[in-house]
Design an enzyme around this catalytic site. Structure first.
Site, PDB file in Angstrom:
ATOM      1  N   SER A 112       0.800  -1.220   0.000  1.00 30.15           N
ATOM      2  CA  SER A 112       0.000   0.000   0.000  1.00 30.15           C
ATOM      3  C   SER A 112       0.839   1.280   0.000  1.00 30.15           C
ATOM      4  CB  SER A 112      -0.968  -0.053   1.176  1.00 30.15           C
ATOM      5  OG  SER A 112      -1.911   0.962   1.061  1.00 30.15           O
ATOM      6  N   HIS A 113       0.648   2.087   1.033  1.00 29.55           N
ATOM      7  CA  HIS A 113       1.292   3.393   1.107  1.00 29.55           C
ATOM      8  C   HIS A 113       2.677   3.320   1.751  1.00 29.55           C
ATOM      9  CE1 HIS A 113      -0.960   2.194   4.521  1.00 29.55           C
ATOM     10  NE2 HIS A 113      -0.201   2.946   5.265  1.00 29.55           N
ATOM     11  N   ASP A 276      -2.357   6.503  -3.461  1.00 27.49           N
ATOM     12  CA  ASP A 276      -1.233   5.865  -2.778  1.00 27.49           C
ATOM     13  C   ASP A 276      -0.562   4.787  -3.632  1.00 27.49           C
ATOM     14  OD1 ASP A 276      -3.244   3.965  -2.700  1.00 27.49           O
ATOM     15  OD2 ASP A 276      -2.592   3.163  -0.777  1.00 27.49           O
ATOM     16  N   ASP A 278      -0.801   1.578  -4.108  1.00 28.03           N
ATOM     17  CA  ASP A 278      -1.589   0.617  -4.887  1.00 28.03           C
ATOM     18  C   ASP A 278      -2.920   1.197  -5.370  1.00 28.03           C
ATOM     19  OD1 ASP A 278      -2.527   0.697  -2.260  1.00 28.03           O
ATOM     20  OD2 ASP A 278      -3.312  -1.341  -2.346  1.00 28.03           O
ATOM     21  N   ASP A 280      -5.575   2.557  -3.863  1.00 31.40           N
ATOM     22  CA  ASP A 280      -6.886   2.452  -3.205  1.00 31.40           C
ATOM     23  C   ASP A 280      -7.188   3.628  -2.278  1.00 31.40           C
ATOM     24  OD1 ASP A 280      -5.116   1.664  -1.259  1.00 31.40           O
ATOM     25  OD2 ASP A 280      -6.036  -0.294  -0.880  1.00 31.40           O
ATOM     26  N   ARG A 281      -6.150   4.382  -1.913  1.00 32.58           N
ATOM     27  CA  ARG A 281      -6.397   5.541  -1.034  1.00 32.58           C
ATOM     28  C   ARG A 281      -6.452   6.836  -1.835  1.00 32.58           C
ATOM     29  NH1 ARG A 281      -3.358   4.872   4.676  1.00 32.58           N
ATOM     30  NH2 ARG A 281      -3.926   2.707   5.055  1.00 32.58           N
ATOM     31  N   LYS A 375     -11.444  -0.290  -1.585  1.00 34.20           N
ATOM     32  CA  LYS A 375     -11.525   1.157  -1.644  1.00 34.20           C
ATOM     33  C   LYS A 375     -10.852   1.597  -2.938  1.00 34.20           C
ATOM     34  CE  LYS A 375      -7.648   1.680   1.600  1.00 34.20           C
ATOM     35  NZ  LYS A 375      -7.517   0.597   2.585  1.00 34.20           N
TER      36      LYS A 375
HETATM   37  C1  G16 Z   1      -4.599   0.751   8.143  1.00 35.84           C
HETATM   38  C2  G16 Z   1      -5.805   1.656   8.229  1.00 35.84           C
HETATM   39  C3  G16 Z   1      -7.061   0.900   7.824  1.00 35.84           C
HETATM   40  C4  G16 Z   1      -6.874   0.295   6.440  1.00 35.84           C
HETATM   41  C5  G16 Z   1      -5.615  -0.541   6.433  1.00 35.84           C
HETATM   42  C6  G16 Z   1      -5.305  -1.095   5.066  1.00 35.84           C
HETATM   43  O1  G16 Z   1      -4.749  -0.325   9.040  1.00 35.84           O
HETATM   44  O2  G16 Z   1      -5.949   2.158   9.524  1.00 35.84           O
HETATM   45  O3  G16 Z   1      -8.154   1.769   7.842  1.00 35.84           O
HETATM   46  O4  G16 Z   1      -7.970  -0.511   6.114  1.00 35.84           O
HETATM   47  O5  G16 Z   1      -4.511   0.245   6.826  1.00 35.84           O
HETATM   48  O6  G16 Z   1      -5.236  -0.066   4.116  1.00 35.84           O
HETATM   49  P1  G16 Z   1      -4.211  -0.146   2.936  1.00 35.84           P
HETATM   50  O7  G16 Z   1      -4.517  -1.392   2.197  1.00 35.84           O
HETATM   51  O8  G16 Z   1      -4.425   1.103   2.131  1.00 35.84           O
HETATM   52  O9  G16 Z   1      -2.889  -0.190   3.613  1.00 35.84           O
HETATM   53  P2  G16 Z   1      -4.050  -0.368  10.474  1.00 35.84           P
HETATM   54  O10 G16 Z   1      -4.391  -1.702  11.027  1.00 35.84           O
HETATM   55  O11 G16 Z   1      -2.583  -0.131  10.234  1.00 35.84           O
HETATM   56  O12 G16 Z   1      -4.650   0.779  11.240  1.00 35.84           O
END
Ligand code: G16
Length: 542
Positions: A112-113, A276, A278, A280-281, A375
């Site tokens: 992800s990010h 971000d 990938d 999704d954000r 997302k």
């Molecule tokens: C964090 C965010 C969540 C999100 C998750 C995955 O998780 O707080 O809201 O669903 O990342 O998002 P992404 O796939 O964009 O990384 P956590 O558990 O670190 O708080």
């Protein structure tokens, strides 16, 4: 030709909030990727001859793992593997491909990010036939399998050229390299009024987009520039790089600071957005006005009917528990159901599949709808553009109008990163124990009216998830939430979510820091953050 290779389990392959995330060197350990992929396959049934989608955000190690996934998926009996060209598929585009081509499921490679590179982060996630992240039941089964795995299946085949679109027959199966952008861009055209958005751009409207050297660059060029007529010069960092140019591809005000500065300038563009690693954000900034993800969710839900794909109205709204309650106000005013789920997009899947909700969102810059089961960063940007094209007001005007109608939920998230894991676990455990004694305690002019540990019961499949975050409610509607991150790769991250509500006839133009200052002090005292960790302030505030 199929080889069965003996292996021994790793003890640390428990998927977190969003799949398995680790540093690249962990994934490079002999058998590490193979064990996890085989555990995914072993936890499924009935995939023989079916289609598997594989794609990633292009970060370091992406192509290696894709080649491994091809060999193992074919050896395990999948009939067809669909892969984005050069191994690229944004997470929402992968979700769309799974749904559109009726695949059995998909493997998404991303952290992800988080930063990418030889010593940075990597991740593997399994999505099911609905295009959404595997449920907790499935990720639990994958983890159980990973603890006892003793062999994996692979085959000795030449590397597949991921750069050439087309179909190749490999060892009795088919590998198809597809255009990663086309299907997704076509889907967006079915949801939004591209003609109206084109008119908006033609009228001189200026947008700046930052792809952060990550996956959405090619999508942004196709959709914003080619299909909608945005100025190509206003598209930043559109070439995906394996290390994201050495930056965090995290669309927030810290990591997208160049965009933020442009948007705050006197002669800045009308609309700024970023996505971000990938895709999704999303980050949404109007000229001189940052829109928090929680507010963006509420504003998009309130205006979605202005886009053709949602013209009939929305069925309901879902938000993750720590997300601000701004969306609840919209749901209440419009007579719509509103659901509160644990953190992580996987919890929205059942509600979306059952048609109970149309729009979902998380405070962590994630917004999306029932068009896919992830997302979707560019979807949020396009819905904003569609709303702006119809209302012909600025982002700031739309935001002020929203608060004047529904009131304003001042909101911020404070992250304490890389804490010692045992210290963080102890702090949360101690807080959990103190919950009953917190009720009635007063902080400034607020008194705690309730405190609990959020547990979710999924109405659709009947499953339950406990310990999803500690909630402290005050008598004036303010709220503090504490939880430990499930995506970090270094130590523990404590997230503290702060929120207070100001009714529509109250003070709607405070600075968020000022509005929340006394809650920040209370949050520290309640959880004993500085006393236990030595940290006097958060590392990242979003
Ligand atoms: C964090 C965010 C969540 C999100 C998750 C995955 O998780 O707080 O809201 O669903 O990342 O998002 P992404 O796939 O964009 O990384 P956590 O558990 O670190 O708080």
């Amino acid at each position: 030709m199929i080889e069965t290779v003996e292996t021994t389990p790793f003890r640390d392959q428990k998927p977190g909030t969003s799949g398995l995330r680790k540093k690249v060197p962990e994934f490079q350990k002999r058998g590490y990727v193979e064990n996890f992929l085989q555990s995914i396959f072993d936890a499924q049934e009935g995939y023989e001859g079916k289609t598997l989608v594989v794609g990633g955000d292009g970060r370091f190690y992406n192509e290696d793992v894709i080649q491994t996934a091809i060999r193992m998926a074919l050896a395990n009996g999948f009939g067809r593997i669909l892969i984005g060209q050069n191994g690229i598929l944004s997470t929402p585009a992968a979700s769309n491909v799974i749904r559109k081509y009726k695949a059995f499921g998909g493997i998404i490679l991303s952290a992800s990010h988080n930063p990418g590179g030889p010593n940075e982060d990597f991740g593997i996630k399994y999505n099911g036939a609905n295009g959404g992240p595997a449920s907790e039941t499935v990720t639990g089964a994958i983890y159980e399998r990973s603890l006892v795995i003793d062999r994996y299946k692979t085959m000795d085949i030449p590397q597949v050229d991921l750069s050439r679109i087309g179909r190749v027959d490999v060892a009795g199966g088919v590998v198809e390299i597809i255009d990663p952008v086309a299907d997704y861009a076509d889907l967006m055209e079915t949801l939004f009024d591209f003609a109206a958005i084109r008119d908006l751009f033609a009228s001189g409207f200026r947008m700046q987009f930052d792809a952060m050297s990550a996956v959405t660059g090619p999508y942004a060029e196709e959709i914003f520039v080619k299909r909608l007529g945005a100025d190509p010069a206003a598209m930043m960092n559109t070439t995906p790089l394996p290390d994201f140019g050495g930056h965090h591809p995290d669309p927030n005000l810290v990591h997208a600071k160049e965009l933020y500065a442009a948007m705050m300038a006197e002669d800045g563009p009308d609309f700024g957005a970023a996505s971000d690693g990938d895709g999704d954000r999303n980050l949404i900034i109007g000229k001189g006005m940052y829109v928090t993800p929680s507010d963006s969710l509420a504003m998009l839900a309130a205006n979605a009917h202005l886009a053709p794909g949602y013209a009939k109205g929305i069925a309901g709204i879902a938000r993750s528990m720590p997300t601000s309650q701004a969306a609840d106000r919209v749901a209440e005013a419009r007579g719509l159901p509103c659901f509160e789920t644990p953190t992580g997009w996987k919890f929205f899947g059942n509600l979306l599949d059952a048609g109970k909700v149309t729009i979902c969102g998380e405070e962590s810059a994630g917004t999306g709808s029932d068009h896919v089961r992830e997302k979707d960063g560019l979807w949020a940007v396009l819905l904003w553009l569609n709303v702006l094209a119809v209302r012909r007001q600025s982002v700031a005007e739309i935001a002020r109008d929203h608060w004047a109608t529904f009131g304003r939920n001042y909101y911020a998230r404070h992250d304490y990163e890389a804490l010692d894991t045992a210290t963080a676990d102890d702090m949360v455990a101690a807080l959990r124990e103190r919950l009953p004694s917190l009720v009635g305690r007063t902080f400034g002019n607020r008194t705690i009216r309730a405190a609990d540990d959020f547990a979710y019961h999924d109405q659709v499949d009947g499953s339950s998830s406990a310990k999803q975050g500690i909630r402290v409610f005050f008598d004036d509607g303010a709220r503090i939430v504490y939880r430990l991150s499930g995506t970090g790769t270094t130590g523990a991250t404590l997230r503290v979510y702060l929120e207070r509500y100001e009714p529509n006839d109250g003070n709607l133009s405070m600075q968020t820091n000022d509005a929340l200052a006394d809650l920040v002090t209370a949050a520290d005292e309640i959880a004993e953050i500085s006393a236990r960790t030595g940290r006097v302030s958060a590392d990242v505030i979003t």
